[in-house]
Design an enzyme around this catalytic site. Structure first.
Site: not given
Ligand code: PEP
Ligand code: MG
Length: 529
Positions: A183, A284, A320, A417, A439-440, A450, A487
């Protein structure tokens, strides 16, 4: 010979370089900052209440008798042992000082507001006033920080520290560990802060001049003039953002591709014209808070959401719920866990601590009365979590309406996710829409955290598995007749856009810094199509 020490890591993709004196945190920081202890939280609350009492007493000596009566009433409320005991109980259950204080006062305020007696009802505002006075004092705790213009050279960096720092004076980040998918890397990319991760050793000495090249991943300690000239040569001008474009006709059976933006910092909307996108696809919210006390501040949250709606000028704003936990703890809150990415994160944490959720829900319901606001639930695993959250929205809406406060009814959607949710998407009838958080999803599909540099290479190979699962998920969503978009950062990778479009994706949401590249690729495709 310059005596320069050259270290190669991975750049976070921010264009440009930074030079500054190294700031080496005295303790090796874990990205996970443990919350303060209950006794510390209780001490914080007690001293904030005492500070509020003495401020009110100062005011009392300077005001007329009727005003002094009101202040006297407020001091009595602040000293009411019942409220103090209730707050202590909430702190014992794991809430931070601010949340415990607001929760303890909530019933009082509702009791005053719902009274049939005009005089009693009028007192609600006095209680709200002391609630906010104590909150403001709690918010005033100075966050940990380091000098402006410095290069943060630690093992890893907490997102909260990044957010607390003033980057307007330049500076960069050089981490021994970390990952470009964390993050904090995502925030640095969005703000254009040069960052390099995975440097390993040797340690950088405090105050040494350091050059950080976010593009090439090179870090030079004691850089020479030639090193600086080299980094400057690599800088690419940032392309402008074309306002609108259409998909090439062959790819356009279901209409144009909507491109929205992911917002993690209020400053991002200040430097972006809302005409260049189709709205906000992901806000976020956990990154908009400057202090843990903001979690309890309904008014501040409401104002932020209204600001987003104003900026979007009628386009949708997808907000979110707080996605705390994992690598995003907010000081003095929550529980410490051995595997935080697999623990109480996102919606799990909110449902475990409903007082915090209810405050955010009220702010969202009130803002939804003013524009097209949608709500996104993070880290959902099973449909029951959506049902539980929906009930809280219904509950809070009913009590706001009872208090004659305007509310809107937002669509409630699921961040896809967690693999269990993606695979079983057809069981999520209760969700109004879906947004793929790649991402998750990548970290849970590859079993690679990550934020862990030692498995970054495996995490980075997730794209084929993601693309296969996305295609499957999009088919299910279409069968359910529900909107689905992406996203996660994958959506901002221009090379993957054709595959996403081929799998039926018609909505992507990307960081503002990714807009130019995405739009350029689509404009090019149109020309060639
Ligand atoms: C994700 O997990 O892809 C996402 C968009 O949210 P974040 O990166 O804030 O976990
Ligand atoms: Mg996420």
């Amino acid at each position: 010979m310059s005596g320069a020490l050259r270290l190669q890591g991975q750049g976070n993709g921010s264009q440009g370089y930074a030079i500054g004196p190294a700031h080496v945190p005295s303790e090796p920081r874990s990205p996970i900052e443990g919350g303060a202890s209950p006794s510390l939280e209780f001490d914080l609350l007690r001293s904030a209440i005492e500070e509020a009492v003495s401020a009110l007493k100062d005011l009392m000596v300077r005001t007329d008798p009727p005003s002094s009566d009101i202040l006297e009433f407020q001091v009595e409320m602040l000293r009411d042992p019942v409220i103090g005991d209730m707050a202590a109980e909430y702190i014992g259950e794991g809430q931070n000082a601010a949340l415990a204080w607001v929760t303890a006062l909530e019933e009082y305020i509702a009791g005053f507001e719902l009274s049939e007696d005009d005089d009693i009802r009028a007192r609600a505002v006095d209680v709200i006033d002391i609630r906010d006075r104590v909150l403001r004092i709690l918010e005033g705790r100075p966050p940990a920080n380091f000098p402006r213009g410095a290069v943060f050279a630690g093992r890893d960096m907490a997102p909260s520290l990044f957010l607390a720092h003033d980057w307007s004076g330049g500076g960069g980040i050089a981490l021994a560990a970390g990952s470009t998918a964390s993050h904090v890397a995502l925030l640095a990319r969005a703000k254009g802060v040069p960052m390099v991760v995975g440097l390993g050793g040797p340690a950088i000495e405090p105050e040494a001049p350091v050059l950080v090249d976010g593009g090439t991943g090179l870090v030079v300690v004691h850089p020479s003039g030639a090193d600086i000239a080299m980094a400057a040569m690599g800088e690419k001008p940032t392309p402008g953002i074309p306002a609108r474009f259409e998909l090439p006709s062959a790819d356009r059976p279901a209409g144009r591709l909507e491109i929205l933006v992911n917002i993690s910092d209020i400053a991002e909307i200040h430097s972006l014209d809302s005409n260049v996108c189709d709205g906000i696809g992901l806000l976020r919210t956990e990154f908009l808070l400057s202090a843990a006390a903001d979690l309890a501040n309904e008014e501040k949250q409401f104002q932020l959401y209204v600001e987003m709606l104003d900026w979007a000028a009628g386009k949708p704003v997808t907000i979110r719920l707080f996605d705390l936990g994992g690598d995003k703890p907010l000081g003095g809150f929550g529980v410490e866990e051995r595997n935080p990415f697999l623990g109480l994160r996102g919606i799990r944490l909110l449902l475990a601590m409903p007082a915090m959720l209810r405050i955010q829900v009220r702010a969202l319901l009130r803002a939804a009365a003013l524009g097209p606001l949608k709500v996104l639930l993070p880290m959902v695993t099973f449909p029951g979590e959506v049902d539980q959250t929906r009930r809280i929205f219904e509950d809070e809406a009913a009590s706001l309406v009872q208090r004659h406060i305007d509310v809107g009814v937002p669509d409630i959607g699921v961040m896809v996710e967690v693999p269990a949710a993606a695979i079983m998407l057809d069981t999520f009838e209760s969700s109004d829409f879906f947004s793929l958080g790649t991402n998750d999803l990548a970290q849970y599909l590859t079993a690679c955290a990550r934020d862990n540099a030692s498995v970054a290479n495996l995490y980075g190979q997730a794209n084929p598995v993601l693309l296969r699962l996305i295609a499957q998920t999009v088919r299910i969503a279409h069968d359910m007749d529900k909107p689905i978009g992406i996203c996660g950062d994958l959506a901002g990778n221009p090379a993957l856009l054709p595959s996403l479009i081929a799998s039926g994706i018609r909505q992507i949401s990307v960081a503002p810094s990714q807009l130019p590249a995405v739009k350029a690729v689509l404009a090019q495709a149109r020309m060639e199509g």
